[in-house]
Design an enzyme around this catalytic site. Structure first.
Site, PDB file in Angstrom:
ATOM      1  N   ASP A  57       0.826  -1.146   0.196  1.00 12.99           N
ATOM      2  CA  ASP A  57      -0.049   0.020  -0.026  1.00 12.99           C
ATOM      3  C   ASP A  57       0.717   1.343  -0.084  1.00 12.99           C
ATOM      4  O   ASP A  57       1.441   1.720   1.099  1.00 12.99           O
ATOM      5  CB  ASP A  57      -0.710   0.074   1.255  1.00 12.99           C
ATOM      6  CG  ASP A  57      -1.957   1.219   1.061  1.00 12.99           C
ATOM      7  OD1 ASP A  57      -1.649   2.067   0.439  1.00 12.99           O
ATOM      8  OD2 ASP A  57      -2.715   1.008   2.352  1.00 12.99           O
ATOM      9  N   GLU A 107       1.121   2.619  13.384  1.00 12.53           N
ATOM     10  CA  GLU A 107       0.070   2.406  12.165  1.00 12.53           C
ATOM     11  C   GLU A 107      -0.782   1.562  12.778  1.00 12.53           C
ATOM     12  O   GLU A 107      -1.063   0.389  12.708  1.00 12.53           O
ATOM     13  CB  GLU A 107       0.937   1.729  10.862  1.00 12.53           C
ATOM     14  CG  GLU A 107       0.026   1.833   9.848  1.00 12.53           C
ATOM     15  CD  GLU A 107      -0.969   1.066   9.595  1.00 12.53           C
ATOM     16  OE1 GLU A 107      -2.107   1.092  10.405  1.00 12.53           O
ATOM     17  OE2 GLU A 107      -0.793   0.123   8.811  1.00 12.53           O
ATOM     18  N   GLU A 162     -10.409  -2.982  15.361  1.00 14.35           N
ATOM     19  CA  GLU A 162      -9.273  -3.797  15.822  1.00 14.35           C
ATOM     20  C   GLU A 162      -8.840  -2.980  17.054  1.00 14.35           C
ATOM     21  O   GLU A 162      -8.208  -3.677  17.991  1.00 14.35           O
ATOM     22  CB  GLU A 162      -7.984  -4.085  15.070  1.00 14.35           C
ATOM     23  CG  GLU A 162      -8.353  -4.809  13.829  1.00 14.35           C
ATOM     24  CD  GLU A 162      -7.032  -4.988  13.201  1.00 14.35           C
ATOM     25  OE1 GLU A 162      -6.832  -6.168  12.366  1.00 14.35           O
ATOM     26  OE2 GLU A 162      -6.117  -4.265  12.870  1.00 14.35           O
ATOM     27  N   HIS A 220      -5.366  -0.002   0.916  1.00 13.99           N
ATOM     28  CA  HIS A 220      -5.731  -1.331   1.773  1.00 13.99           C
ATOM     29  C   HIS A 220      -6.903  -1.471   2.455  1.00 13.99           C
ATOM     30  O   HIS A 220      -7.493  -2.191   2.858  1.00 13.99           O
ATOM     31  CB  HIS A 220      -4.670  -2.356   2.485  1.00 13.99           C
ATOM     32  CG  HIS A 220      -4.110  -1.854   3.712  1.00 13.99           C
ATOM     33  ND1 HIS A 220      -3.424  -0.724   4.125  1.00 13.99           N
ATOM     34  CD2 HIS A 220      -4.609  -2.420   4.798  1.00 13.99           C
ATOM     35  CE1 HIS A 220      -3.233  -0.551   5.331  1.00 13.99           C
ATOM     36  NE2 HIS A 220      -3.816  -1.663   5.905  1.00 13.99           N
TER      37      HIS A 220
END
Length: 579
Positions: free
Chosen positions: A262, A363, A372, A521
């Site tokens: 990405d 990230e 998440e 992505h």
């Protein structure tokens, strides 16, 4: 997703009630007879909770072979040695665990650790003087010591494969020639008797737990409905181990390749770090949380950071260590395995007393930004060890946006499929689309409204509770939207986010996951209305627009999931200013 109705809780959901009922059956004792294994070399004696677990013994042993070059079976005596195999295996497993435990503070490379352990066992074979001390388990509740019969079966299988032409391990021949004096044998036999007694009691205890659970089920079936409700209230629900699943998912190579490929994401981090080498990174201490392959840590090292601590709780960290060394930055970057909250609590980071980090690079973003739920872990490190006032998160600003889309082409497809009318498929497709949010690339050509920001977070100062939010919004038709008539349907709400590296007095770098930008992505997160029965319709001629409240919060069952909902209505502002 639904419009607001009178006399109803706008946030209520029958699906949530169903989830509660489904989870009612997760009772203590349901899986108490399951055994999890820890490999020899990957187990952390200092932080056991961060260690990998394996469903089978074979997987645990194979992990040591593939990641450390250490094959426990090759060091065992022959499986046909009925007298020596049982005690020899106990001694060997505990001897290996003690060796790994003693080496834990040395931060030895994976393959180097396996090499040293192989050398140690070669010079300290089973039945050396002092082996009796290794009858005491080094690791509490070591499943390997309870499954020696299975180890023997695996050893026997390896020996048969060797006889059939597979590679012959010379260690077996050496171990078969080992002899012991009668006094030592007597001591070992006494120890074996004690261990066998303990193992028998342990197996009986596990069986009793299973029987208790069966008895509970039987009594539940025979008792009255009222008694059944009372019984269920007294039992505790088993919490699913969502963290282990999350961290183990990042052991897969594919997910790291996807992120690295990405270029929007990776190039933005690279530019933000390297273009701010002098203003932000040179001579500083950096913490990289969720480092993966170590790419961001290496960017920081290239930017002149004096110390970079790369943290990850998946076994990809072993490859990260090799990558760091291969690129010549092992003197700057230190890789640490573990969950960041645990490492901070246990002083597991290479920081001296009172030492802080100047920059936290991570990230952490997921689908829809917060899927998440990694950001709270990064914020925990921020609050615990980031330098006050001058320290900064990097990136330091995140924003969530929504916009309205129309995918009429997707619906109309079923009207003519190779000259066949498949219209009944529309209802099936709509039922699937409206059940859960989806992750897909939505082209700008499908967007019919403006893109509006619903929330912005200053990552240096925001609080955990602010990550669950609800915010008002208004969506107006874009000027360039055309339709066959005056009315435009909004089939979906599209959620995306923007990220800013905008620390004061530095070069500002940003990237967007919006439909108007190059796809990443993360794609976009899509919430579908029901286009066949109940979706917003906006009359462009009369100036209709859509307004409402957007809500995002962490999942009640799995905190790494996110739940999104919206209350909406359409209309216009009258000449008197009323809605």
């Amino acid at each position: 997703m639904a419009s607001r109705k009178n006399n109803e809780d706008p946030w209520s959901s029958s699906d949530e009630d169903d989830d509660d009922d489904d989870n009612e059956e997760l009772e203590v004792g349901e899986d108490d007879d399951d055994v999890t294994f820890r490999s020899i070399c990957s187990y952390s004696h200092r932080n056991p909770s961060t260690s990998l677990t394996f469903d089978t013994l074979a997987l645990a042993l194979q992990y040591d072979v593939s990641h450390y070059g250490f094959d426990l079976l090759s060091h065992l005596v022959s499986s046909t040695d009925e007298d020596g195999f049982f005690e020899g295996t106990i001694v060997l497993v505990n001897k290996c665990r003690q060796f790994v435990k003693d080496k834990e503070d040395e931060n030895v490379d994976a393959m180097e650790l396996g090499k040293e352990l192989n050398g140690f066992l070669k010079n300290h074979q089973v039945n050396d003087d002092g082996d009796v001390s290794y009858y005491k388990p080094v690791m509490e509740d070591d499943a390997m010591l309870m499954c020696i019969d299975e180890i023997q079966e695996l050893k026997s299988k390896n020996e048969k494969e060797s006889q059939d032409g597979s590679s012959l391990n010379k260690t077996d021949e050496i171990m078969e020639t080992a002899t012991v004096d009668s006094e030592t044998v007597n001591k070992l036999q006494a120890q074996i008797s004690q261990l066998e007694e303990k193992m028998t009691r342990a197996k009986a205890f596990i069986a009793s737990l299973a029987n208790d659970d069966d008895d509970d089920n039987m009594s539940d079936n025979s008792c009255s409905e009222e008694e059944d409700k009372t019984s269920k209230k007294t039992k505790k629900k088993k919490s699913p181990d969502n963290d282990s699943y999350y961290f183990n998912s990042y052991s897969n190579t594919g997910i790291h390749e996807t992120m690295l490929r990405d270029t929007i994401r990776t190039a933005a981090y690279e530019e933000a770090i390297l273009s701010n080498a002098d203003s932000l990174f040179r001579g500083k201490t950096v913490l990289d949380i969720g480092c993966g392959t170590g790419v961001l840590s290496l960017f920081c090292a290239k930017a002149g950071a004096k110390k970079v601590i790369a943290v990850d709780n998946s076994d990809i960290l072993y490859e990260a260590k090799q990558i760091v060394k291969l690129n010549g930055f092992e003197h700057v970057v230190t890789c640490v395995r573990g969950k960041i909250e645990t490492l901070i609590e246990k002083n597991g980071l290479p920081l001296s007393d009172g030492e802080t980090v100047d920059i936290i690079v991570s990230e952490w973003m997921g689908y829809g930004l917060f899927f998440e739920t990694m950001l709270p872990s990064v914020m925990a490190a921020r609050d615990a060890i980031m330098t006050p006032v001058t320290g900064s998160m990097f990136p330091n600003v995140s924003k969530i946006f929504i916009e309205g889309g129309n995918d009429e082409e997707r619906l109309n497809y079923w009207d003519n499929v190779h000259s066949l009318n498949m219209a009944p498929m529309k209802a099936r497709m709509v039922a699937e689309l409206t059940k859960d949010a989806s992750v897909e690339v939505v082209g700008d050509k499908n967007i019919v409204t403006n893109r509006v920001k619903v929330v912005e977070h200053d990552l240096n100062n925001c609080k955990d509770k602010e990550l669950d939010f609800e915010a008002p919004f208004e969506l107006h038709l874009r000027d360039d939207v055309s339709s066959d008539g005056d009315v435009v349907e909004v089939h979906q709400l599209v959620v995306s986010f923007d990220i800013d590296f905008s620390v004061r007095d530095t070069n500002v770098v940003s990237f967007s996951t919006g439909c108007q930008s190059t796809p990443t992505h993360w794609k976009q997160t899509v919430m579908w209305f029901d286009p066949m029965h109940n979706c917003p319709s906006l009359n462009k001629r009369t100036g209709d627009f859509m307004k409402g409240t957007f809500r995002m919060k962490r999942g009640a069952v799995n905190h790494r999931d996110i739940d999104m909902a919206v209350i909406w209505e359409t209309g216009r502002i009258g000449e008197d200013g009323s809605w």
